[in-house]
Design a protein around this motif. Structure first.
Motif, short mmCIF file in Angstrom:
data_model
loop_
_atom_site.label_atom_id
_atom_site.label_comp_id
_atom_site.label_asym_id
_atom_site.label_seq_id
_atom_site.Cartn_x
_atom_site.Cartn_y
_atom_site.Cartn_z
N LEU A 1 -36.19 0.79 -35.10
CA LEU A 1 -34.76 0.76 -34.79
C LEU A 1 -33.95 1.55 -35.83
O LEU A 1 -33.08 2.34 -35.48
CB LEU A 1 -34.25 -0.68 -34.73
N LEU A 2 -34.24 1.32 -37.10
CA LEU A 2 -33.51 2.03 -38.15
C LEU A 2 -33.76 3.54 -38.06
O LEU A 2 -32.81 4.33 -38.20
CB LEU A 2 -33.91 1.50 -39.53
N GLU A 3 -34.97 3.92 -37.79
CA GLU A 3 -35.28 5.35 -37.66
C GLU A 3 -34.57 5.96 -36.45
O GLU A 3 -34.15 7.13 -36.51
CB GLU A 3 -36.80 5.56 -37.56
N GLN A 4 -34.42 5.21 -35.37
CA GLN A 4 -33.70 5.70 -34.20
C GLN A 4 -32.24 6.00 -34.52
O GLN A 4 -31.62 6.85 -33.88
CB GLN A 4 -33.79 4.69 -33.04
N PHE A 5 -31.69 5.30 -35.50
CA PHE A 5 -30.31 5.53 -35.91
C PHE A 5 -30.24 6.41 -37.17
O PHE A 5 -29.24 6.42 -37.87
CB PHE A 5 -29.60 4.19 -36.14
N ASN A 6 -31.32 7.13 -37.42
CA ASN A 6 -31.40 8.08 -38.53
C ASN A 6 -31.06 7.47 -39.88
O ASN A 6 -30.32 8.05 -40.68
CB ASN A 6 -30.51 9.30 -38.27
N THR A 7 -31.56 6.29 -40.10
CA THR A 7 -31.36 5.66 -41.40
C THR A 7 -32.69 5.03 -41.84
O THR A 7 -33.65 5.00 -41.09
CB THR A 7 -30.23 4.60 -41.36
N GLY A 8 -32.71 4.59 -43.05
CA GLY A 8 -33.90 3.96 -43.58
C GLY A 8 -33.54 3.12 -44.79
O GLY A 8 -32.36 2.91 -45.08
N ILE A 9 -34.54 2.67 -45.47
CA ILE A 9 -34.32 1.82 -46.65
C ILE A 9 -34.55 2.65 -47.90
O ILE A 9 -35.60 3.29 -48.04
CB ILE A 9 -35.25 0.60 -46.59
N LYS A 10 -33.56 2.65 -48.78
CA LYS A 10 -33.66 3.41 -50.03
C LYS A 10 -34.40 2.61 -51.10
O LYS A 10 -35.19 3.15 -51.85
CB LYS A 10 -32.27 3.79 -50.54
N GLU B 1 -29.03 3.75 -46.59
CA GLU B 1 -28.04 4.82 -46.58
C GLU B 1 -27.65 5.07 -45.14
O GLU B 1 -28.50 5.41 -44.30
CB GLU B 1 -28.58 6.10 -47.21
N ILE B 2 -26.37 4.88 -44.85
CA ILE B 2 -25.85 5.06 -43.50
C ILE B 2 -24.72 6.08 -43.56
O ILE B 2 -23.72 5.86 -44.24
CB ILE B 2 -25.34 3.72 -42.91
N GLU B 3 -24.93 7.20 -42.90
CA GLU B 3 -23.94 8.29 -42.87
C GLU B 3 -23.50 8.69 -44.27
O GLU B 3 -22.32 8.86 -44.55
CB GLU B 3 -22.75 7.91 -41.99
N GLY B 4 -24.47 8.81 -45.16
CA GLY B 4 -24.20 9.26 -46.52
C GLY B 4 -23.68 8.21 -47.46
O GLY B 4 -23.44 8.48 -48.63
#
Length: 190
Positions: free
Chosen positions: A64-73, A92-95
């Motif tokens: 799910l996180l990858e589908q929204f182009n995010t991940g865990i830092k 990190e979400i939208e920078g």
């Protein structure tokens, strides 16, 4: 903060609950955190590279996180209150960095899937360290008990207590000195 890694998942011999063992890079500091069975399975399966035929919860969250182009830092075990650990997942979400409250077990299961670092706050490390003074005091009392046993060799037979009166005396000595002993029943031989 101290960067940690998952050393292993162990089982508490007394409670039979899984324990996640975190350690620093030099393996000089260890942090045991009791976790649930499902989380232990999720962590172990990722550590061992085992794939499930259907996505498990942490795999689904990763997708799910990858589908929204995010991940865990990174994840941070940031607090310890009443023997309960708390963690934060940093994404990190939208920078922009965003933090989410989570259990350490879920945080670590996700960090492993994203190859993200795991940190433990210094205050948590300090709070989780054993009390050195108490350990030294217990060691002193135990040495006194051993001296007591050596001074009374006729009461003990190769370390096996064979007389109930002696067992009660040993238990009383330990209790008076703030120590506990779990007697092991003698079965007549090995």
């Amino acid at each position: 903060m101290v960067e940690m890694k998952v050393k292993t998942i162990a089982v508490d011999a007394e409670t039979r609950h899984p324990v996640m063992i975190l350690t620093d890079a030099d393996e000089k500091h260890y942090l045991p955190i009791w976790i649930g069975n499902n989380e232990a399975q999720a962590i172990l399966s990722e550590m061992e590279g085992l794939a499930s035929p259907r996505p498990m919860t942490h795999d689904l969250i990763k997708t799910l996180l990858e589908q929204f182009n995010t991940g865990i830092k990174r994840v941070i075990v940031n607090d310890l209150q009443d023997s309960t650990y708390f963690a934060r997942i940093v994404m990190e979400i939208e920078g922009k960095e965003s933090e989410i409250d989570a259990r350490p077990s879920d945080s670590v299961a996700l960090a492993l899937r994203f190859k993200a670092p795991i940190f433990v706050a210094e205050k948590v490390m300090q709070a989780a360290l054993p009390n050195k003074e108490k350990i030294a005091e217990d060691a002193k009392k135990f040495k006194e008990f051993i001296a007591h046993v050596k001074a009374n060799p006729g009461k003990y037979n190769a370390g096996v207590v064979t007389n109930n009166a002696v067992l009660l005396e040993a238990l009383l000595f330990l209790k008076q000195n703030g120590l506990e002993m779990q007697p092991i029943p003698y079965n007549g031989g090995l």
